[in-house]
Design an enzyme around this catalytic site. Structure first.
Site, short mmCIF file in Angstrom:
data_model
loop_
_atom_site.label_atom_id
_atom_site.label_comp_id
_atom_site.label_asym_id
_atom_site.label_seq_id
_atom_site.Cartn_x
_atom_site.Cartn_y
_atom_site.Cartn_z
CG HIS A 9 -0.34 0.29 2.51
ND1 HIS A 9 -0.29 1.49 2.97
CD2 HIS A 9 0.06 -0.86 3.31
CE1 HIS A 9 0.35 1.37 4.33
NE2 HIS A 9 0.45 0.04 4.42
CG ASP A 40 3.03 1.13 7.53
OD1 ASP A 40 2.47 0.44 6.71
OD2 ASP A 40 2.45 1.11 8.73
CD GLU A 96 -2.70 -1.51 5.47
OE1 GLU A 96 -2.40 -2.42 6.16
OE2 GLU A 96 -2.30 -0.27 5.76
CD GLU A 97 -1.40 2.71 7.59
OE1 GLU A 97 -1.99 2.22 8.74
OE2 GLU A 97 -0.36 2.55 7.31
CG ASP A 119 2.10 -3.77 5.35
OD1 ASP A 119 2.86 -2.79 6.15
OD2 ASP A 119 0.74 -3.90 5.05
CG HIS A 160 1.61 3.95 12.46
ND1 HIS A 160 0.08 3.71 12.58
CD2 HIS A 160 1.69 3.29 11.29
CE1 HIS A 160 -0.57 2.88 11.64
NE2 HIS A 160 0.46 2.82 10.73
#
Length: 353
Positions: free
Chosen positions: A70, A179, A211-212, A234, A318
Site C-alpha cells: 500500500h 509503512d 490500507e490504513e 508490508d 507510525h
C-alpha cells in the site's frame, strides 16, 4: 548485492517517503510510482479506486500472481479553524498523539501551507508536563489570523508530517511513511529481478490505496484481478531495546515470512525454500490471527485466494522517523522474484491442501 541497487532503492524510497498521500488522497504519488514501474513492467495503469497495477508477463500466462503493497499514509484532517486562527484536527488512520507535539506539518489546502503542532510548554503545566497530551488539546499554528487562514484552508483539508528521509549508518534509512512505501519499493526490486529470470506466470504488482483505514484497495484490486495466488508486502515491528520479549524480528536479518491462518502453507513453504536455495536471510513470523495487512483482505476475495505475506522489519512504526535496513528491502524483493520463478506450471496441484 550491488551498491547501485541499494542506491536506486534508497532514492525511490526517499522520493515516496517525502511525498504525501493520506488514505483516500494518494493520487499525488501516481506519477513517481507509475514512472518507476514502467521501467520493469509490460503494462501500468490505474483504476477508479486509485490502485496502480503493474503487469509483468510470464512465458505462459496461464496463472495470475498478485503482489500488493500500500502507498497511503496515516495523517490528519482539519475539522475546525478557531477564532485565533489555530487549526483543530482529527486523525486519518492510527495516529499516536504522543508523536505529534512539536512536529512540523504541511496542510494541503488551496496551496501547501507549513504549520507547527504546538502545546502548552511544561513550564506552564501543573505536574511538570509529564502527562501525554490529548488530541483535543493540540492545534496547528500557521501564523495566520482567522480571516487569512479561512481564505486558504478549508475544513476537510488533509495534513501530513513534514519530514525529509535520511540515511543512517550501515544502510539504515529513516523517514515517514515507510509503512508501506518501502513495500512499494520491494515490488520494484522484484520486477527488476524478474527481468533476468525465467518465470511462467503473469505477475501483477498492485500499489494499493486506503490500507490504513480498512485494507480497502487490496479488497477492490483482488476482486478485479481474481488472482490464482498472492503475496502481500508490508512492514512489521522491528526490535529495539525497549521491545525485548515482545518483538523478536530484527533489522538486517532479512524479511519476515509470515505463517498462520492468514497464510497458505504452500506459499510459506515456497518462500522459505527459495530463501534457503538462494542463501537469502529470512525470519519466520508466526501470526495466529488477523495479519492486519492487505493479505487479510486478499485471502477472502471472491472464492478465496491462496495468500502469503512478507514484511520488512521497521522500527518506530507510525511515527515520522520510521527506520529500516535497505538491505532487507533488497533481499525481500529478491526473495519474491526467486519464489515466483520457482513456481511450477501446474499451480492447482501446487496449492492443494
Amino acid at each position: 548485492m550491488s551498491n547501485l541497487q541499494l542506491q536506486r532503492a534508497k532514492d525511490f524510497i526517499k522520493e515516496l517517503s517525502e511525498g504525501y498521500g493520506v488514505s483516500g488522497y494518494e493520487f499525488s504519488l501516481n506519477h513517481p510510482i507509475m514512472q518507476k514501474f514502467r521501467e520493469y513492467a509490460d503494462e501500468v495503469h490505474t483504476d477508479r479506486f486509485g490502485n496502480i497495477y503493474s503487469l509483468k508477463k510470464g512465458t505462459s500466462g496461464r496463472y495470475k500472481m498478485m503482489l500488493a503493497a500500500h502507498m497511503d499514509e496515516i495523517g490528519l484532517m482539519i475539522k475546525e479553524i478557531d477564532q485565533s486562527g489555530f487549526l483543530r484536527f482529527t486523525t486519518v488512520g492510527g495516529v499516536d498523539p504522543r508523536t505529534l507535539v512539536g512536529q512540523e506539518v504541511i496542510i494541503h489546502g488551496r496551496e501547501d501551507i507549513i504549520g507547527i503542532i504546538g502545546a502548552i510548554p511544561p513550564h506552564l503545566q501543573t505536574g511538570g508536563g509529564e502527562d501525554a497530551f490529548k488530541m483535543e488539546d493540540l492545534g496547528i499554528d500557521v501564523g495566520m489570523p482567522l480571516a487569512q487562514a479561512s481564505g486558504m484552508i478549508q475544513i476537510g483539508d488533509t495534513v501530513t508530517l513534514s519530514r525529509q528521509g535520511y540515511e543512517l549508518l550501515n544502510h539504515h534509512f529513516a523517514g515517514k511513511s515507510l509503512d508501506d512505501r518501502a513495500g512499494v519499493a520491494v515490488m520494484a526490486v522484484c520486477l527488476e529481478e524478474l527481468g533476468s529470470l525465467y518465470h511462467r506466470h503473469d505477475v501483477i504488482a498492485v500499489t494499493t490505496a486506503q490500507e490504513e483505514v480498512g485494507i480497502r484497495g487490496a479488497l477492490t484490486s483482488a476482486y478485479t484481478i481474481n488472482p490464482d495466488l498472492a503475496v502481500a508486502i508490508d512492514v512489521t515491528h522491528g526490535s529495539t531495546p525497549d521491545t525485548k520479549g515482545v518483538v523478536n524480528i530484527e533489522l538486517g536479518k532479512g524479511p519476515a515470512v509470515a505463517l498462520g491462518p492468514n497464510i497458505h502453507p504452500a506459499i510459506y513453504k515456497g518462500l522459505v525454500e527459495a530463501a534457503k536455495e538462494h542463501r537469502l536471510p529470512y525470519q519466520p513470523e508466526p501470526i495466529p490471527g488477523a495479519s492486519g495487512t492487505d493479505a487479510w483482505a486478499i485471502q477472502v476475495t471472491q472464492a478465496g485466494v491462496p495468500t502469503g505475506l512478507v514484511s520488512i522489519p521497521l522500527r518506530y512504526m507510525h511515527t515520522s522517523v520510521e527506520t529500516l535496513d535497505l538491505q532487507d528491502v533488497i533481499n525481500c524483493g529478491k526473495l519474491l522474484a526467486y519464489f515466483i520463478a520457482s513456481l511450477p506450471d501446474d499451480l492447482e496441484g501446487y496449492l492443494c491442501y
